[in-house]
Design a protein around this motif. Structure first.
Motif, short mmCIF file in Angstrom:
data_model
loop_
_atom_site.label_atom_id
_atom_site.label_comp_id
_atom_site.label_asym_id
_atom_site.label_seq_id
_atom_site.Cartn_x
_atom_site.Cartn_y
_atom_site.Cartn_z
N ALA A 78 -38.04 13.20 64.21
CA ALA A 78 -37.77 13.13 62.78
C ALA A 78 -38.93 12.40 62.13
CB ALA A 78 -36.46 12.41 62.51
N GLY A 79 -39.32 12.86 60.98
CA GLY A 79 -40.45 12.22 60.32
C GLY A 79 -40.47 12.55 58.84
N ARG A 80 -41.54 12.16 58.19
CA ARG A 80 -41.70 12.40 56.76
C ARG A 80 -42.83 13.40 56.55
NH1 ARG A 80 -38.61 8.52 53.62
NH2 ARG A 80 -39.35 9.81 51.92
N SER A 81 -42.66 14.30 55.60
CA SER A 81 -43.71 15.23 55.25
C SER A 81 -44.66 14.58 54.26
CB SER A 81 -43.11 16.50 54.66
OG SER A 81 -42.59 16.24 53.37
N ALA A 82 -45.71 15.32 53.89
CA ALA A 82 -46.68 14.79 52.92
C ALA A 82 -46.05 14.59 51.55
CB ALA A 82 -47.87 15.73 52.82
N HIS A 83 -44.99 15.35 51.27
CA HIS A 83 -44.32 15.24 49.97
C HIS A 83 -43.20 14.20 49.96
CE1 HIS A 83 -46.57 18.68 48.59
NE2 HIS A 83 -46.21 19.34 49.68
N GLY A 84 -42.94 13.59 51.10
CA GLY A 84 -41.94 12.53 51.17
C GLY A 84 -40.56 12.98 51.61
N TRP A 109 -37.74 14.41 54.40
CA TRP A 109 -37.50 14.22 55.83
C TRP A 109 -37.62 15.54 56.55
CZ3 TRP A 109 -37.32 9.71 58.21
CH2 TRP A 109 -37.09 8.58 57.45
N VAL A 110 -38.26 15.52 57.72
CA VAL A 110 -38.44 16.71 58.54
C VAL A 110 -37.84 16.43 59.91
CG1 VAL A 110 -40.13 18.26 59.58
CG2 VAL A 110 -40.57 17.26 57.34
N VAL A 111 -36.99 17.34 60.37
CA VAL A 111 -36.36 17.21 61.68
C VAL A 111 -36.78 18.40 62.50
CG1 VAL A 111 -34.17 17.06 62.91
CG2 VAL A 111 -34.38 16.02 60.65
N GLY A 112 -37.12 18.17 63.79
CA GLY A 112 -37.55 19.27 64.62
C GLY A 112 -37.54 18.90 66.09
N VAL A 113 -38.24 19.69 66.88
CA VAL A 113 -38.34 19.48 68.33
C VAL A 113 -39.81 19.38 68.68
CG1 VAL A 113 -37.85 20.48 70.58
CG2 VAL A 113 -36.21 20.76 68.74
N SER A 114 -40.15 18.39 69.46
CA SER A 114 -41.51 18.19 69.93
C SER A 114 -41.59 18.67 71.37
CB SER A 114 -41.86 16.70 69.86
OG SER A 114 -43.08 16.47 70.51
N LEU A 115 -42.55 19.54 71.65
CA LEU A 115 -42.79 20.03 73.01
C LEU A 115 -43.99 19.32 73.60
CD1 LEU A 115 -42.24 23.84 72.47
CD2 LEU A 115 -40.65 22.20 73.45
#
Length: 89
Positions: free
Chosen positions: A73-79, A81-87
């Motif tokens: 989970a992290g923040r995008s350039a626009h602020g 929240w982004v949730v995803g999967v890291s490989l």
């Protein structure tokens, strides 16, 4: 498991130590601190050791199996929240 064990060890040691320091005859009810303190200490030490062993085994397993997917989970350039999967390869 390790953090719960460490918490129990610290709390148990503190309760037993406080009760031992109060046992000079002036304080009443120090037994109410000694017994829970010793129980917490007796439970906390094995949990800490068991957690450390399991963590070491997990680290060894992770090194043997280099491909892994992990949630991120992290923040995008626009602020937002982004949730995803890291490989990891």
């Amino acid at each position: 498991m390790t953090s719960l064990g460490a918490l129990g060890t610290i709390a148990g040691g503190m309760m037993a130590g406080v009760a031992e320091g109060l046992s000079d005859g002036r304080a009443r009810g120090t037994g109410a601190l000694i017994l829970p303190g010793l129980v917490a200490l007796g439970v906390g030490v094995p949990l800490t050791i068991g957690g450390a062993i399991r963590y070491r085994q997990w680290r060894a397993w992770r090194q043997r199996n280099p491909i892994a997917a992990a949630p991120v989970a992290g923040r995008s350039a626009h602020g937002s929240w982004v949730v995803g999967v890291s490989l990891r390869f």
